[in-house]
Design a protein around this motif. Structure first.
Motif, PDB file in Angstrom:
ATOM      1  N   MET A 293       5.668  55.375 -46.406  1.00  0.00           N
ATOM      2  CA  MET A 293       6.067  54.128 -46.904  1.00  0.00           C
ATOM      3  C   MET A 293       4.990  53.054 -45.818  1.00  0.00           C
ATOM      4  O   MET A 293       4.967  53.346 -44.668  1.00  0.00           O
ATOM      5  N   ALA A 294       4.220  52.258 -46.541  1.00  0.00           N
ATOM      6  CA  ALA A 294       3.670  51.194 -45.650  1.00  0.00           C
ATOM      7  C   ALA A 294       4.654  50.509 -44.746  1.00  0.00           C
ATOM      8  O   ALA A 294       4.098  50.265 -43.647  1.00  0.00           O
TER       9      ALA A 294
ATOM     10  N   ASN B 194       5.087  57.646 -31.819  1.00  0.00           N
ATOM     11  CA  ASN B 194       3.739  57.055 -31.676  1.00  0.00           C
ATOM     12  C   ASN B 194       3.152  56.931 -30.402  1.00  0.00           C
ATOM     13  O   ASN B 194       1.726  56.977 -30.298  1.00  0.00           O
TER      14      ASN B 194
ATOM     15  N   SER C 138       6.873  51.726 -42.964  1.00  0.00           N
ATOM     16  CA  SER C 138       7.141  52.590 -41.747  1.00  0.00           C
ATOM     17  C   SER C 138       6.016  52.515 -40.952  1.00  0.00           C
ATOM     18  O   SER C 138       6.286  52.930 -39.583  1.00  0.00           O
ATOM     19  N   TYR C 139       4.996  52.389 -41.338  1.00  0.00           N
ATOM     20  CA  TYR C 139       3.712  52.277 -40.577  1.00  0.00           C
ATOM     21  C   TYR C 139       4.000  51.107 -39.364  1.00  0.00           C
ATOM     22  O   TYR C 139       3.392  51.423 -38.435  1.00  0.00           O
ATOM     23  N   ARG C 140       4.564  50.238 -39.925  1.00  0.00           N
ATOM     24  CA  ARG C 140       4.628  49.243 -38.742  1.00  0.00           C
ATOM     25  C   ARG C 140       5.848  49.280 -37.963  1.00  0.00           C
ATOM     26  O   ARG C 140       6.142  48.539 -36.781  1.00  0.00           O
ATOM     27  N   ARG C 141       6.781  50.262 -38.306  1.00  0.00           N
ATOM     28  CA  ARG C 141       7.937  50.283 -37.541  1.00  0.00           C
ATOM     29  C   ARG C 141       7.609  50.828 -35.982  1.00  0.00           C
ATOM     30  O   ARG C 141       6.681  52.003 -35.935  1.00  0.00           O
ATOM     31  N   SER C 142       8.343  50.458 -35.185  1.00  0.00           N
ATOM     32  CA  SER C 142       8.048  50.857 -33.597  1.00  0.00           C
ATOM     33  C   SER C 142       8.877  52.414 -33.512  1.00  0.00           C
ATOM     34  O   SER C 142       9.895  52.402 -33.804  1.00  0.00           O
ATOM     35  N   ARG C 143       8.110  53.020 -33.108  1.00  0.00           N
ATOM     36  CA  ARG C 143       8.550  54.414 -32.794  1.00  0.00           C
ATOM     37  C   ARG C 143       8.083  54.874 -31.504  1.00  0.00           C
ATOM     38  O   ARG C 143       6.808  54.984 -31.371  1.00  0.00           O
ATOM     39  N   TRP C 144       8.911  55.686 -30.996  1.00  0.00           N
ATOM     40  CA  TRP C 144       8.489  56.395 -29.474  1.00  0.00           C
ATOM     41  C   TRP C 144       7.684  57.268 -29.639  1.00  0.00           C
ATOM     42  O   TRP C 144       6.655  57.515 -29.089  1.00  0.00           O
TER      43      TRP C 144
END
Lengths: 286, 291
Positions: free
Chosen positions: B1-2, B12, B4-10
């Motif tokens: 999903m577009a 990454n 989730s791209y923006r979501r901050s994740r460890w």
């Protein structure tokens, strides 16, 4: 040249800004500029015993290739050349890999403390070599990593410049390109590898050439890290040859070493002049 | 999903992990370790004892350091204006699309890609007494030969000549890039007014690249403050320390005399000077961006 682009206009600012006289002064200055290099080139083709009697022998025949054939028999110079190649290529591959990965993440992904970390990395740009080199030397002594290829390449990979450059480059790529891939739930590494990385080739070339030159020409770190003669890089080897300049084996032979050592960078320069100018200018200003 | 791209994740952050490992272990750690070393009495291979600012006191009361600072300041004060002036001159003379200009630009930049050892080797062949290029020239002219690298008044100057020869390409290219940015309607207007070349230079060209001139000067100050290889290889700081710059002092103290405490203390002093210049550079570039 990258900096000059031809414009198809009837009016040319050239007429008002440039001047024939200025150009000719610059041309004379160019002769002064190139004279030392030609001088060394000339010396390298002269027999050493002839030069012993006086270096003005350069201006007349006979010329010889003997100094260069001597170079081929002196195995150490080739060993140094090889060392420089391994170190410069290794460091370049390392910098490109680390910078691309980090640049992609800083430009495109969200993770905790992203902004803070990026600012800290930018601060790294302001750290000059001499502020870290003594401590680095001690660290590499503890780890017993002096006189090794890895020990020679690693410090150069900590430079923040590549990360900075790649981050800017990834930011400049339109977001639509990778967002389309994200809709298909493609893993991030695959997007990075298959979609975005191929688009960064111009930046990779610039950063790659810049890093290669920096590593090839590096002086201080290999000077203190490579202390065994067969682990010298070419830069350090040539430095060791000129240290006893007065009682040297022969001016001609030394000159041939200088020519031989500068050939790789000169060739790279002739082919990649544009990239080099862009990279060095960018590296200096940041 | 577009989204989730923006979501901050460890996870990454895994992308920056390789670089951050190298960055922290080979830049950040040695930076602070160097500061710590400057507060200790230690040798290069272990034993340390905290002595506070004593190393700094020793550095500042060392006349050799004072001389090195003096040499460096003189060197910067002479070499930087020379580089800026020559670079500016060359950029004005070669700012044309002709083949000859392009060739000369390439020539003037070419020395930049050489390593310091080759540059110094070339200039040694020029400066050596007896067989050097200048010695030959002086003989032809009937002048008395000068020991360029072995005379106190000449050694730092000779190092400077080699340095200018080596570094000239960068200022030229930076100025050329700036000259290209000047809008040509400014010149069209000047042509309509029949302005003289001198007026165009002083009223249009130079004011338009003012910020680049400042930038180039600061970049060169930072670079020339770190003078090392040329001095070490051509004169080794001599004779009588007359061409020893700060970095060579740091090198000699740390790696010849193995006095790590004093060497790191001197390097922190230089770091401060360079940091100051870098801050000015940042300030100038960000102002340039606003304009």
């Amino acid at each position: 040249m990258a900096v000059l682009s031809k414009k198809n206009r009837s009016f040319s600012p050239d007429k008002l800004t440039s001047n024939r006289a200025l150009f000719w002064i610059a041309a004379v200055f160019a002769i002064v500029m190139i004279a030392p290099a030609l001088w060394v080139l000339g010396l390298s083709f002269k027999d050493n015993t002839l030069l012993m009697r006086g270096s003005e022998a350069v201006f007349s025949a006979p010329y010889t290739l003997k100094n260069y054939t001597d170079l081929f028999h002196s195995s150490l110079v080739f060993r140094w050349f090889l060392n420089s190649m391994v170190v410069a290529v290794g460091q370049t591959v390392g910098v490109l890999t680390l910078s691309s990965l980090a640049g992609y993440a800083f430009a495109r992904l969200e993770f905790p403390f992203r902004k803070t970390i990026f600012v800290i990395v930018l601060f790294g740009l302001a750290v000059p070599e001499q502020a870290v080199i003594i401590a680095r030397h001690q660290m590499f002594s503890w780890l017993n990593m002096h006189n090794s290829y890895l020990g020679l390449m690693l410090p150069g990979m900590s430079s923040a410049f590549g990360v900075f450059l790649m981050t800017q480059f990834f930011r400049a790529i339109p977001k639509e390109i990778d967002e389309a891939a994200l809709l298909d739930n493609t893993p991030r590494f695959r997007i990075f590898w298959k979609v975005l990385l191929p688009l960064t080739m111009p930046a990779q070339a610039t950063l790659g050439i810049f890093t290669f030159l920096l590593a090839w020409n590096d002086y201080w770190w290999p000077l203190i890290s490579a202390t065994k003669k067969d682990m010298y890089t070419l830069t350090i080897g040539i430095a060791s040859s000129q240290r006893n300049f007065a009682q040297t084996e022969g001016l001609g032979f030394l000159a041939a070493q200088a020519v031989f050592a500068s050939l790789p960078v000169i060739i790279v320069y002739i082919f990649f002049q544009r990239n080099i100018v862009t990279a060095v200018s960018g590296g200096a200003v940041k | 999903m577009a989204e989730s791209y923006r979501r901050s994740r460890w996870s990454n952050a895994l992308f920056i992990l390789p670089y951050m490992t190298v960055f922290l272990s080979l830049l950040v750690f040695p930076l602070f370790w160097g500061m710590w070393l400057s507060l200790n009495k230690s040798d290069l291979f272990g034993g340390a004892r905290f002595i506070g600012l004593k190393n700094y006191y020793r550095v500042f009361s060392d006349p050799v350091f004072g001389q090195a600072v003096w040499n460096t300041v003189i060197f910067v004060l002479v070499s930087v204006p020379t580089l800026v002036a020559l670079g500016l001159f060359l950029s004005l003379a070669l700012n044309k699309t002709t083949r000859a200009s392009s060739l000369l630009r390439g020539l003037f930049f070419s020395s930049t890609v050489l390593s310091v050892t080759i540059v110094t080797l070339i200039w040694r062949f020029v400066f050596i007494p007896g067989d050097g290029l200048l010695a030959l020239l002086f003989d032809k002219m009937g002048w008395e030969q000068i020991g360029f690298l072995s005379t106190e008044g000449w050694s730092l100057f000779s190092v400077g000549v080699a340095t200018v020869w080596w570094c000239l390409g960068l200022p030229m290219m930076l100025f050329l890039a700036a000259l290209q940015q000047i809008p040509s309607d400014l010149y069209e207007a000047a042509a309509l007014d029949n302005a003289s070349r001198w007026r165009v230079l002083t009223r249009i060209t130079l004011p338009s690249i003012k910020s680049t001139i400042v930038l180039v000067a600061i970049v060169q100050i930072v670079m020339q403050f770190q003078l090392f290889g040329q001095a070490q290889l051509m004169t080794n700081g001599g004779p009588a320390g007359s061409s020893r710059p700060i970095v060579l002092y740091i090198f000699d103290t740390s790696f010849i005399r193995w006095d790590v405490g004093m060497g790191t203390a001197a390097s922190e002093v230089l770091f401060l000077i360079i940091l100051l210049a870098a801050m000015v550079q940042y300030w100038v570039t960000s102002r340039k961006g606003e304009a």
